[in-house]
Design a protein around this motif. Sequence first.
Motif, PDB file in Angstrom:
ATOM      1  N   ARG A  23      -4.175   0.868  -3.155  1.00 47.78           N
ATOM      2  CA  ARG A  23      -3.433  -0.211  -2.494  1.00 47.78           C
ATOM      3  C   ARG A  23      -2.964  -1.269  -3.501  1.00 47.78           C
ATOM      4  O   ARG A  23      -3.718  -1.689  -4.366  1.00 47.78           O
ATOM      5  N   GLN A  24      -1.704  -1.649  -3.348  1.00 45.57           N
ATOM      6  CA  GLN A  24      -1.121  -2.683  -4.201  1.00 45.57           C
ATOM      7  C   GLN A  24      -0.361  -3.680  -3.333  1.00 45.57           C
ATOM      8  O   GLN A  24       0.085  -3.340  -2.236  1.00 45.57           O
ATOM      9  N   VAL A  25      -0.211  -4.891  -3.851  1.00 45.20           N
ATOM     10  CA  VAL A  25       0.531  -5.942  -3.160  1.00 45.20           C
ATOM     11  C   VAL A  25       1.424  -6.626  -4.185  1.00 45.20           C
ATOM     12  O   VAL A  25       0.983  -6.924  -5.294  1.00 45.20           O
ATOM     13  N   ASP A  51       6.244 -10.385   1.079  1.00 44.81           N
ATOM     14  CA  ASP A  51       5.174  -9.596   0.461  1.00 44.81           C
ATOM     15  C   ASP A  51       5.334  -8.135   0.836  1.00 44.81           C
ATOM     16  O   ASP A  51       5.720  -7.812   1.958  1.00 44.81           O
ATOM     17  N   ARG A  52       5.012  -7.266  -0.108  1.00 45.52           N
ATOM     18  CA  ARG A  52       5.029  -5.824   0.151  1.00 45.52           C
ATOM     19  C   ARG A  52       3.686  -5.259  -0.277  1.00 45.52           C
ATOM     20  O   ARG A  52       3.156  -5.576  -1.335  1.00 45.52           O
ATOM     21  N   THR A  53       3.130  -4.419   0.579  1.00 50.69           N
ATOM     22  CA  THR A  53       1.893  -3.725   0.260  1.00 50.69           C
ATOM     23  C   THR A  53       2.139  -2.232   0.430  1.00 50.69           C
ATOM     24  O   THR A  53       2.973  -1.818   1.236  1.00 50.69           O
ATOM     25  N   TRP A  54       1.427  -1.441  -0.357  1.00 54.77           N
ATOM     26  CA  TRP A  54       1.545   0.010  -0.221  1.00 54.77           C
ATOM     27  C   TRP A  54       0.254   0.665  -0.658  1.00 54.77           C
ATOM     28  O   TRP A  54      -0.532   0.090  -1.414  1.00 54.77           O
ATOM     29  N   ALA A  55       0.061   1.867  -0.131  1.00 53.58           N
ATOM     30  CA  ALA A  55      -1.144   2.634  -0.449  1.00 53.58           C
ATOM     31  C   ALA A  55      -0.965   4.060   0.044  1.00 53.58           C
ATOM     32  O   ALA A  55      -0.022   4.378   0.764  1.00 53.58           O
ATOM     33  N   ASN A  56      -1.924   4.893  -0.342  1.00 54.28           N
ATOM     34  CA  ASN A  56      -1.980   6.265   0.135  1.00 54.28           C
ATOM     35  C   ASN A  56      -2.867   6.319   1.370  1.00 54.28           C
ATOM     36  O   ASN A  56      -3.802   5.523   1.512  1.00 54.28           O
ATOM     37  N   ILE A  57      -2.604   7.293   2.221  1.00 51.83           N
ATOM     38  CA  ILE A  57      -3.400   7.506   3.425  1.00 51.83           C
ATOM     39  C   ILE A  57      -3.942   8.926   3.393  1.00 51.83           C
ATOM     40  O   ILE A  57      -3.219   9.874   3.069  1.00 51.83           O
ATOM     41  N   GLU A 109      -3.811  -2.022  11.939  1.00 51.50           N
ATOM     42  CA  GLU A 109      -5.214  -2.356  12.187  1.00 51.50           C
ATOM     43  C   GLU A 109      -6.004  -2.621  10.908  1.00 51.50           C
ATOM     44  O   GLU A 109      -6.893  -3.459  10.888  1.00 51.50           O
ATOM     45  N   GLN A 110      -5.698  -1.903   9.817  1.00 51.76           N
ATOM     46  CA  GLN A 110      -6.572  -1.912   8.651  1.00 51.76           C
ATOM     47  C   GLN A 110      -6.023  -2.630   7.425  1.00 51.76           C
ATOM     48  O   GLN A 110      -6.797  -3.005   6.551  1.00 51.76           O
ATOM     49  N   ASP A 111      -4.718  -2.805   7.330  1.00 50.34           N
ATOM     50  CA  ASP A 111      -4.159  -3.496   6.160  1.00 50.34           C
ATOM     51  C   ASP A 111      -4.197  -4.997   6.460  1.00 50.34           C
ATOM     52  O   ASP A 111      -3.468  -5.493   7.324  1.00 50.34           O
ATOM     53  N   ASP A 112      -5.057  -5.718   5.747  1.00 53.67           N
ATOM     54  CA  ASP A 112      -5.268  -7.144   6.028  1.00 53.67           C
ATOM     55  C   ASP A 112      -3.992  -7.965   5.912  1.00 53.67           C
ATOM     56  O   ASP A 112      -3.750  -8.858   6.719  1.00 53.67           O
ATOM     57  N   LEU A 113      -3.182  -7.709   4.901  1.00 53.27           N
ATOM     58  CA  LEU A 113      -1.945  -8.462   4.722  1.00 53.27           C
ATOM     59  C   LEU A 113      -1.024  -8.276   5.926  1.00 53.27           C
ATOM     60  O   LEU A 113      -0.505  -9.243   6.490  1.00 53.27           O
ATOM     61  N   VAL A 114      -0.849  -7.046   6.355  1.00 49.13           N
ATOM     62  CA  VAL A 114       0.027  -6.741   7.484  1.00 49.13           C
ATOM     63  C   VAL A 114      -0.539  -7.350   8.765  1.00 49.13           C
ATOM     64  O   VAL A 114       0.184  -7.989   9.538  1.00 49.13           O
ATOM     65  N   ARG A 115      -1.819  -7.175   8.995  1.00 53.64           N
ATOM     66  CA  ARG A 115      -2.442  -7.700  10.216  1.00 53.64           C
ATOM     67  C   ARG A 115      -2.295  -9.216  10.294  1.00 53.64           C
ATOM     68  O   ARG A 115      -1.930  -9.762  11.327  1.00 53.64           O
ATOM     69  N   ASP A 137      -0.226 -10.947  13.261  1.00 52.53           N
ATOM     70  CA  ASP A 137      -1.044 -11.684  14.221  1.00 52.53           C
ATOM     71  C   ASP A 137      -1.161 -13.165  13.922  1.00 52.53           C
ATOM     72  O   ASP A 137      -1.520 -13.939  14.803  1.00 52.53           O
ATOM     73  N   GLY A 138      -0.942 -13.559  12.672  1.00 56.83           N
ATOM     74  CA  GLY A 138      -1.211 -14.930  12.277  1.00 56.83           C
ATOM     75  C   GLY A 138      -2.696 -15.087  12.017  1.00 56.83           C
ATOM     76  O   GLY A 138      -3.483 -14.161  12.236  1.00 56.83           O
ATOM     77  N   PRO A 139      -3.130 -16.239  11.541  1.00 55.73           N
ATOM     78  CA  PRO A 139      -4.556 -16.431  11.244  1.00 55.73           C
ATOM     79  C   PRO A 139      -5.389 -16.383  12.525  1.00 55.73           C
ATOM     80  O   PRO A 139      -4.968 -16.860  13.569  1.00 55.73           O
ATOM     81  N   VAL A 140      -6.559 -15.771  12.418  1.00 58.16           N
ATOM     82  CA  VAL A 140      -7.472 -15.666  13.549  1.00 58.16           C
ATOM     83  C   VAL A 140      -8.787 -16.326  13.160  1.00 58.16           C
ATOM     84  O   VAL A 140      -9.322 -16.094  12.073  1.00 58.16           O
ATOM     85  N   ALA A 141      -9.305 -17.144  14.051  1.00 55.14           N
ATOM     86  CA  ALA A 141     -10.591 -17.804  13.800  1.00 55.14           C
ATOM     87  C   ALA A 141     -11.713 -16.770  13.809  1.00 55.14           C
ATOM     88  O   ALA A 141     -11.547 -15.661  14.318  1.00 55.14           O
TER      89      ALA A 141
END
Length: 153
Positions: free
Chosen positions: A10-12, A25-31, A131-137, A141-145
């Motif tokens: 994973r890279q950002v 921002d762009r993120t990418w990774a293998n699945i 669901e799993q990429d923190d940057l995308v989530r 969704d915006g910040p979650v408490a």
Amino acid sequence: MNLTIDESSRQVREFVCHCCNTPADRTWANIYEGDTALAAYFASCYHHNGVHEVWIDAILGSWGHDRFDDHITFGCRVGPVVGSPTPAATLVNGGEVAGDSPIFGRKLSREEGLSHPRLSEFWQVVDLVLEQDDLVRRHVDGPVAQDGAQPAE
């Protein structure tokens, strides 16, 4: 399918959007599915006119060798849609802003993607990324408490 994001790949990167000159921002990774590489994804997080949206391209195909003849690229936009209080994913042309690298294989149009036999695999990849990429989530969704509630604005 039991899919996982390979966090070691994973890279950002931050970049400037070519259409509105704002930071993105762009993120990418293998699945992987088990021990087998299934796909690679690129998720670009934009702030177009204050709208948070993510454009996801996923390349499905064989990996681990220098052949790309079985690669196909799907694309989707995740963000606000008319008539929905929550963001939605909409199929778009795959790899539209990507270069001409052979890694993308055949870039599917929206119409081709809608009838492609691997469409359900693509949506599973998108679900995993959302669901799993923190940057995308965080972008969608915006910040979650810590208690899961959305912070007051």
